[in-house]
Design an enzyme around this catalytic site. Structure first.
Site, short mmCIF file in Angstrom:
data_model
loop_
_atom_site.label_atom_id
_atom_site.label_comp_id
_atom_site.label_asym_id
_atom_site.label_seq_id
_atom_site.Cartn_x
_atom_site.Cartn_y
_atom_site.Cartn_z
N CYS A 1 0.85 -1.19 0.00
CA CYS A 1 0.00 0.00 0.00
C CYS A 1 0.88 1.24 0.00
O CYS A 1 1.88 1.28 0.72
CB CYS A 1 -0.90 -0.02 1.24
SG CYS A 1 -2.06 1.35 1.32
N HIS B 1 -9.20 -3.66 -2.22
CA HIS B 1 -8.13 -3.01 -1.45
C HIS B 1 -8.35 -1.49 -1.42
O HIS B 1 -8.31 -0.87 -0.35
CB HIS B 1 -6.77 -3.33 -2.09
CG HIS B 1 -5.62 -2.60 -1.50
ND1 HIS B 1 -4.68 -3.22 -0.70
CD2 HIS B 1 -5.23 -1.30 -1.57
CE1 HIS B 1 -3.78 -2.33 -0.31
NE2 HIS B 1 -4.10 -1.15 -0.84
N GLU B 2 -8.56 -0.90 -2.59
CA GLU B 2 -8.71 0.56 -2.66
C GLU B 2 -10.00 1.02 -1.98
O GLU B 2 -10.00 2.02 -1.26
CB GLU B 2 -8.64 1.05 -4.10
CG GLU B 2 -7.31 0.81 -4.78
CD GLU B 2 -6.11 1.39 -4.05
OE1 GLU B 2 -6.26 2.39 -3.32
OE2 GLU B 2 -5.01 0.83 -4.19
N HIS C 1 -10.12 1.61 1.81
CA HIS C 1 -9.66 2.90 2.33
C HIS C 1 -10.84 3.84 2.63
O HIS C 1 -10.75 4.67 3.54
CB HIS C 1 -8.73 3.59 1.33
CG HIS C 1 -7.35 3.02 1.28
ND1 HIS C 1 -6.46 3.16 2.32
CD2 HIS C 1 -6.71 2.33 0.32
CE1 HIS C 1 -5.32 2.57 1.99
NE2 HIS C 1 -5.44 2.05 0.79
#
Length: 178
Positions: A102, A144-145, A148
């Site tokens: 990351c 994953h993104e 956030h």
């Protein structure tokens, strides 16, 4: 080109929940500049994706995109895309594991398993709405993104901390997402 500072793990902004983007924001100069800056920042950092909270903006905005890259020789390309207000629904209990990294956790990576097939609904920067089934590596990148946007880092999804460490210390040749 305008490259913004990427926040690192430990910054409290990365642990906050982002708010949705409104359709009224899409036509503003500020929004369009933010999208350009996010792509510039992602490319400059040689990332595959970037979420707005990583640059201190608590909005539900993600940009993704990658081409053939020495850093990721064994991963498929991810088409450039702006993702706003995503909703992700796993479509299977089957998971795929990847060594993720990351931009907000520089120099480290960890092994994370995620659903390997998802449904994602989102809006793009033009206000067009999408509903797509996504699998494989692209599903991992999107999850994953989008994590956030909920204040979640990949390190929160580690099942075994023995599979987490510094890039220069872990065995080479592992797939990395960042």
């Amino acid at each position: 080109m305008s490259v913004r500072k990427i926040l690192r793990m430990g910054d409290s902004i990365l642990r906050q929940v982002s708010i949705p983007v409104t359709e009224n924001e899409l036509q503003t100069k500020e929004f369009k500049k933010l999208i350009r800056d996010m792509f510039d920042t992602m490319r400059h950092a040689e990332g595959v994706g970037l979420a707005a909270p990583q640059i201190g903006i608590l909005k539900q905005i993600v940009v993704v995109g990658s081409e053939d890259n020495e850093r990721y020789p064994d991963t498929p390309n991810v088409p450039e895309r702006v993702i706003l207000n995503p909703i992700i629904t796993p479509l299977t209990k089957d998971t795929s594991g990847f060594w993720e990294g990351c931009l907000s956790v520089p120099g480290m990576r960890g092994y994370v398993e995620r659903p390997n097939k998802i449904r994602m609904q989102w809006m793009d920067e033009k206000g067009d709405r999408f509903d797509e089934t996504i699998d494989g590596y692209k599903a991992v990148v999107y999850q994953h993104e989008c994590d956030h946007l909920s204040g979640i880092l990949y390190v929160d999804r580690l099942k075994d901390t023995k599979l987490f460490g510094f890039n220069d210390t872990l065995d080479s040749g592992r797939n990395v997402l960042d």
